[in-house]
Design an enzyme around this catalytic site. Structure first.
Site, short mmCIF file in Angstrom:
data_model
loop_
_atom_site.label_atom_id
_atom_site.label_comp_id
_atom_site.label_asym_id
_atom_site.label_seq_id
_atom_site.Cartn_x
_atom_site.Cartn_y
_atom_site.Cartn_z
N HIS A 131 48.45 33.93 39.80
CA HIS A 131 47.56 34.61 40.73
C HIS A 131 48.02 36.05 40.86
O HIS A 131 49.11 36.32 41.37
CB HIS A 131 47.57 33.92 42.09
CG HIS A 131 46.92 32.57 42.08
ND1 HIS A 131 47.43 31.51 41.37
CD2 HIS A 131 45.78 32.12 42.68
CE1 HIS A 131 46.64 30.45 41.53
NE2 HIS A 131 45.64 30.80 42.32
N LYS A 158 45.47 29.49 33.45
CA LYS A 158 44.59 29.85 34.56
C LYS A 158 45.04 31.18 35.13
O LYS A 158 46.20 31.35 35.51
CB LYS A 158 44.64 28.76 35.64
CG LYS A 158 43.83 29.08 36.89
CD LYS A 158 43.95 27.95 37.90
CE LYS A 158 43.23 28.26 39.20
NZ LYS A 158 43.35 27.14 40.18
N LYS A 300 16.85 51.26 45.53
CA LYS A 300 15.61 51.42 44.77
C LYS A 300 15.28 52.88 44.45
O LYS A 300 14.66 53.16 43.42
CB LYS A 300 14.45 50.76 45.51
CG LYS A 300 14.57 49.24 45.56
CD LYS A 300 13.35 48.60 46.21
CE LYS A 300 13.50 47.09 46.24
NZ LYS A 300 12.29 46.40 46.76
N ASP A 338 6.88 46.40 42.73
CA ASP A 338 6.63 46.19 44.16
C ASP A 338 5.27 46.68 44.59
O ASP A 338 4.59 46.07 45.43
CB ASP A 338 7.68 46.93 45.00
CG ASP A 338 9.03 46.22 45.07
OD1 ASP A 338 9.04 44.99 44.86
OD2 ASP A 338 10.04 46.88 45.33
#
Length: 518
Positions: A131, A158, A300, A338
């Site tokens: 980790h 891992k 946007k 949209d």
């Protein structure tokens, strides 16, 4: 067009269990199996008064699923603070009693395997894990770390990092696609979500998921993995699409686009992308694998600057909600789906009421007062759509300069946002909410004075989560026609799907999903 094919990815879905007792662990194992898990990870360090022989015999004797046994020490982010040899002995015992996997930290992993010969005399497999701290190291450093873990003789390795930015995950994807032995690699935190969802595409060994009513930040739920994403259909050729937004947790896109991809046989996946820096995001994720994007709050307008080309409608609106990567040139092309989605949803609701749906239909918006709350990306789409239909537009926005600029572009009028609660609309006008007010989880607010709602002929709300907002409930009770953002969402999603896949969207299928799931 891509093809989903028929060969399924053998990816396993694992649920981490952190019960405080053996009984709780056994109960959680049963729940995990019933919810679709392939295996579970049992955290021994969470069991209070853990008795290795007694408790492991119970956990492993009648296990309903394959198990990974983990006994995580405090120094690696776990709960265990006792004698190190006792901890390692418990892991060896778990292997002897039939654990399918044991998870051993890199620190001391080689000594454990050499001294106990676990990897030679046990049918179970050894996962060597590490980790990493609070940030994701460089690609080179992580590659060196993976090589060091590989040298221990592990069956599986891992690697867990923490993502402070979604762009950190590109290193994880690189490792997954180049590692020579089975690799579990992901990032924690909300920005790490797609490291789980895209794991099968890049060759990961397993995916972690959380159980119903026991969500874990940054982990997808078992239900979403099994119902929406269906990761077993992913492979190296899968095209990645997603919603670029911040926040992004409200998005319903994955439960609509993913089933639609599968329904049409298109090899794609649609995921939520929590983005902090637009330019850096598009710089990092520039490969053809990342084939298209939806764009949400608050990007946007700003995202137009990241596009190599902008479609004329989107350019005139000044907002982009869909981006396609040109497969030949790699250029990003921005569109706006949209505008027509919102305006046609409003027109159809009015037209249906007035019984005028023939081919010569003139827009019922012509000449009407169109009161718009919000001048952001969705607001701009509504304003330009209303202008194209001949409506008279009045705009309120918390940023008056933005409202004024938009009003000038559509020959409308801007008013201070604080005046919206005392604004007196014309009888029979249209109200459109293009702000996040009323969006889950803050569902108790409306943007206008409640006593004015009955004056409007129609009230539209771009918010689609919840499906029927408080604004729409109050407006309907006052006698107005109401149009949910769900209808706009469906229509713009259909157009997005056409752009994503270069094929016709299964509109009725998508509508059925919305009626069932939204």
């Amino acid at each position: 067009m891509g093809s989903s094919g028929t060969v399924r990815n053998p990816i396993m879905v694992c649920v981490p269990l952190m019960g405080n007792s053996v009984e709780e662990m056994m109960s959680q194992m049963g729940q995990a199996k019933s919810q679709g898990a392939d295996l579970v990870e049992i955290r021994l360090d969470y069991i209070q008064n853990f008795q290795p022989l007694h408790d492991l015999e119970i956990l492993l004797r009648d296990k309903p699923l394959p198990v990974i046994i983990v006994y995580r020490p405090k120094w690696e982010g776990g709960q265990y603070e006792g004698d190190e040899q006792r901890r390692l002995d418990a892991l060896k015992l778990a292997m002897e009693l039939g654990a399918d996997y044991i998870d051993v930290e890199l620190k001391g992993a080689s000594d454990l395997m050499v001294n106990s010969n676990l990897n030679k005399h046990s049918i179970g497999k050894i996962i060597v894990s590490c980790h990493v701290g609070d940030c994701t190291p460089s690609k080179e450093d992580l590659s060196n770390l993976v090589a060091k873990m590989h040298s221990t003789g592990a069956d599986v390795i891992k690697l867990v990092t923490h993502a402070s930015n979604i762009t950190d995950l590109a290193t994880i994807f690189h490792l997954l696609s180049h590692c020579k032995i089975p690799l579990i690699a992901y990032s924690t935190g909300d920005r790490g979500l797609i490291s789980h969802l895209l794991c099968p595409k890049f060759g990961g060994f397993l995916v972690y998921g959380s159980m119903r009513n026991n969500s874990i930040p940054g982990l997808p739920t078992l239900d979403s993995l099994r119902q929406a994403y269906k990761l077993e259909y992913l492979n190296a050729n899968t095209k990645v699409f997603g919603l670029v937004s911040n926040p992004v947790g409200h998005s319903k896109g994955p439960i609509l686009h993913n089933p639609a991809f599968r329904h049409t046989g298109y090899n794609g996946i649609y995921v939520p992308m929590l983005v902090d820096d637009l330019k850096e995001f598009f710089r990092i994720y520039s490969s053809p694998d990342f084939a298209g994007f939806s764009v949400g709050i608050p990007y946007k307008e700003a995202v137009t600057g990241c596009c190599d080309e902008v479609h004329p409608l989107a350019e005139s609106v000044g907002a982009v909600n869909t981006i396609i990567r040109n497969p030949s040139s790699g250029k990003l092309v921005g569109y706006n789906t949209d505008c027509e989605a919102a305006i046609t949803a409003i027109e159809d609701a009015l037209g249906a009421r007035r019984g005028t749906n023939d081919a010569s239909f003139t827009s019922p918006l012509a000449g009407k007062q169109f009161v718009l709350a919000g001048a952001g990306g969705a607001g701009r789409a509504l304003a330009f759509g209303a202008k194209s239909r001949g409506a008279r537009i009045i705009i309120f926005d918390i940023d008056y300069e933005r409202a004024s600029s938009l009003a000038h572009s559509v020959s409308g009028e801007a008013q201070p946002y604080e005046d919206i609660v005392k604004f007196c609309p014309e009888k029979g006008g249209i109200l459109a909410n293009a702000t996040p007010i009323g969006m889950h989880p803050n569902t108790d607010r409306i943007p206008v004075a409640e006593d004015t709602l009955g004056v409007y002929q129609l009230v539209f709300d771009s918010v689609y989560n919840p499906r029927k907002t408080r604004l729409l409930k109050e407006a309907e009770a006052a006698g107005a026609v109401v149009v949910s953002g769900v209808e706009m969402f469906l229509r713009q999603a259909v157009d997005q799907f056409n752009l994503f896949t270069d094929a016709e969207a299964p509109e009725e299928f998508m509508r059925e999903i919305i009626l069932e799931k939204f």
